[in-house]
Design a protein around this motif. Sequence first.
Motif, PDB file in Angstrom:
ATOM      1  N   ARG A   1      34.193 -69.788 -65.341  1.00  0.00           N
ATOM      2  CA  ARG A   1      35.114 -70.705 -66.010  1.00  0.00           C
ATOM      3  C   ARG A   1      36.217 -71.109 -65.037  1.00  0.00           C
TER       4      ARG A   1
ATOM      5  N   GLU B   1      33.051 -77.955 -65.619  1.00  0.00           N
ATOM      6  CA  GLU B   1      32.428 -77.480 -66.855  1.00  0.00           C
ATOM      7  C   GLU B   1      31.157 -78.246 -67.227  1.00  0.00           C
TER       8      GLU B   1
ATOM      9  N   ASN C   1      31.666 -69.992 -73.182  1.00  0.00           N
ATOM     10  CA  ASN C   1      32.106 -68.749 -72.517  1.00  0.00           C
ATOM     11  C   ASN C   1      32.960 -67.958 -73.501  1.00  0.00           C
TER      12      ASN C   1
END
Length: 890
Positions: free
Chosen positions: A735, A748, A819
């Motif tokens: 992330r 992302e 996530n």
Amino acid sequence: MDKILAASQHSRYLARLLAADADFATQLAERLATPWHAAAMQAMIDAATITDVASLQHVLRKLRQAVMAQMIVRDLAGLADVHEVMRMCTDLAEVTVRHALKFHTELLAQVHGKPMNADGTPMQLAVIGMGKLGGAELNVSSDIDLIYLYADEGETTGDKPLSYHQFFVLLAKKIGLAISEITADGFVFRVDTRLRPWGDAGPLAMSYGAFEDYLLVHGREWERYAWIKGRALSGSHLSELNAIVRPFVYRKYLDFNAFSAMRDLHAQIRREVVRHDRVDNIKLGPGGIREIEFITQVFQLIRGGQLSKLQNKSTRAVLPMLAVIGSLPPAAASELLEAYYFLRNLEHRLQYIDDAQTQKLPKLPEDQARIAASMDFVDYVQFLVELNKHRANVTRHFDQVFSVPQDDGATHPLSALWLGALSEVAAVERLENLGYDDAAGVYQRLQLTRRGTRYVQLPDKAKHRLDVLVPEIIALAATLPPRDATLSRMLDLLETVARRSAYLALLIEYPAPLRQLAKLCAASPWAAQYLSNNPMLLDELIDARVLYALPDLSVLRQSLHEQMLELDGDTERQMDAMRHFRQRVTLHLLAQDIAGVLPLEQLSDYLSDLAALILEEVIPLAWAGVQNRHYPYPKFAIIGYGKLGGREMGYASDLDVVFLYEDDAPDAAVHYARLAQRINTWLSSTTAAGMLYETDLRLRPDGASGLLVSNIEAFSDYQQHHAWTWEHQALTRARFVAGDKRVGELFEPIRCKILRQQRDREKLRDDISVMRQKMHDGHPNRSELFDIKHDAGGIVDVEFIVQYLILAYSATHCDLTGNIGNLALLKKAAELDLINTAQAESVRMAYRQFRQLQHVLRLQGVDAARVEYAQIAPHAEAVKALWMHIFAAK
């Protein structure tokens, strides 16, 4: 005119000024509405004709009369507050001293020539305002404390040359006479130079070099206290002077020796108060102004070396800060500030009566009536009630801060045991009665400590402090199982920090940190070792309210940013400060963790957020060191993998990171490679404060052989066409954590696109199984215990199961790319019917239990988290069953 007349009823000094000059009242009335400022004072001097010393003295004294008269009337009429009065007094002192300096420097230079700096500029005498002048809080009839210093030695080049020392001593004398000599017009300020090195016996002026030598060899504790308020009103090369004074006053480490030094100084003042019948002195007497200043300044001495905002010279500015940083309870700081303003207003009114430097309450009934009326009380009795309330508050808070600790080790019931005054049989029996399991072994450990070279070679002061502390620690440890281990850990810590006696002073001065320390040592050998490695954190144990308050990330972010700004230009100190910041926050989390008030999942979130916060601050600091950088802020992002990416960090977790950028500038790749190198240096370099984080950069494209930083396009291409399955497994927990948000937003979609690719599930199972076997082979377990992380049925199996589910099914179930952590992803997979709900819940329980066990074992100082298989058999079997269900399927 009514206001002027009313004020003259209170002030005989003002009445005398009005009686001496028929026009004085009219002139005063004309400018009563506008308070004096430094510019107006200087303008009055500049408008006058000054041709010689006598005319200089006349003009300066007339200025004082005008300022004092207006100040008295405005204050007593309610037009001015205490802040304005102190500011006007300070401005008057600064303007008159500087003008006297300028006048006499030019006069002397006509005969002797000017002292010159090495760069060819004229050297100016550094006039240092001390005390209330330095703090810009001067009172109306105060003397001014001055110290005279100059930058370097040399000789003037005039017709009658003088050494710089002779020139500046002569100049200092002339400044003193210009300000303090009593003429027909009175005086400006009484000048006191006794705070200079060696007092009255020392030279009136001194070079910076000689001054530095004096501080290093002869500087005393009371001079550290005095120099808190030292402020240069003039001078050359003042940065050099500050570099001399600052380390003398403000120590690099927390300085709890200041308590005893300030306590001794206060005791001397108290003796003088009693000897000279000064109990009614609102400055020096009990509950007076000096006690408020002492409370403020002791915390400045203790913490000012680390918190530069405490290096403020104003008492009224520092007091509220002490509540903010937790050194004083907010209510105490508020009461002290209220008392300070009340006493300073009273001090001014006492001095208005006759323009006398007095802080004593009046004896004459008419003067008592004047004071009561000017302080807005009906009579003197009501005034005394309010005054005594404030003085009682000050005394109470002073006694709480400076309460005398137990400093005589011989008075503790266990002192004889520690000092070897008991026979071995009696000592062992005493330890058995206290509850120690191996009393004989504990006795031997105590004797080894007392006879060891660390103790024997300590200075007498530190040895005495240990003699005070150890009996108390023996008693404390006896109440905290495992008693023997708790005592051993605390003794280890004391031996480690004993040479820095300030830490011993802290534990003596404050009982609370000693109790907190004992609890941490009892609960965790890792915590004990952490404090031994970072003894400056002992200070964090003082206030339990602060220690156990959940961290506010926005406040922490702002605090760290302000620290970095304060240290701008000093990279080494910034790196140390950042390490200390992480250590402090970590200790707070550790204390809450051990106390059972912070669940593991929440702790991991905080530790992960702390790392991200630090990374966010490191980027601009590292970028500032990149030469010829082409943007003020880099188009650069840090991607967190592993525990950082999955928000599962522990206290000692390293940082798995990848560096990305999106920038078409010709030199972008070179600049960002340098930035990445500097960030890695910031994080992983070992300084005096330790290491910030270990970093692992091997997850970047092409691993250790690849470029340190990649642009977004190259990263995307690598992940789509060249990455191994294990790299896509790692991507499941990746992330954006810090840097340019736009670059993070570009990352992302790439991550999701890769995870959502259609895959051959059989090949995927084979690839993951092969990688799992490699990990097994890389972490052999030759013990009979179960390795919670690496053995089959452990943590890594759970992680691989989740990673398989994401890579195998995200093409049809996009929610799996979120996530959100392994526990939530297992639940999500069950909801999507990818795995059995009961199995998913069993594995979730296993994963949670494994992480908790692993965490507990690490707090106990265990490197490899291993337990008896029977202890976790149901959990391990549940994980194995799900593994077989997924990876044995064809």
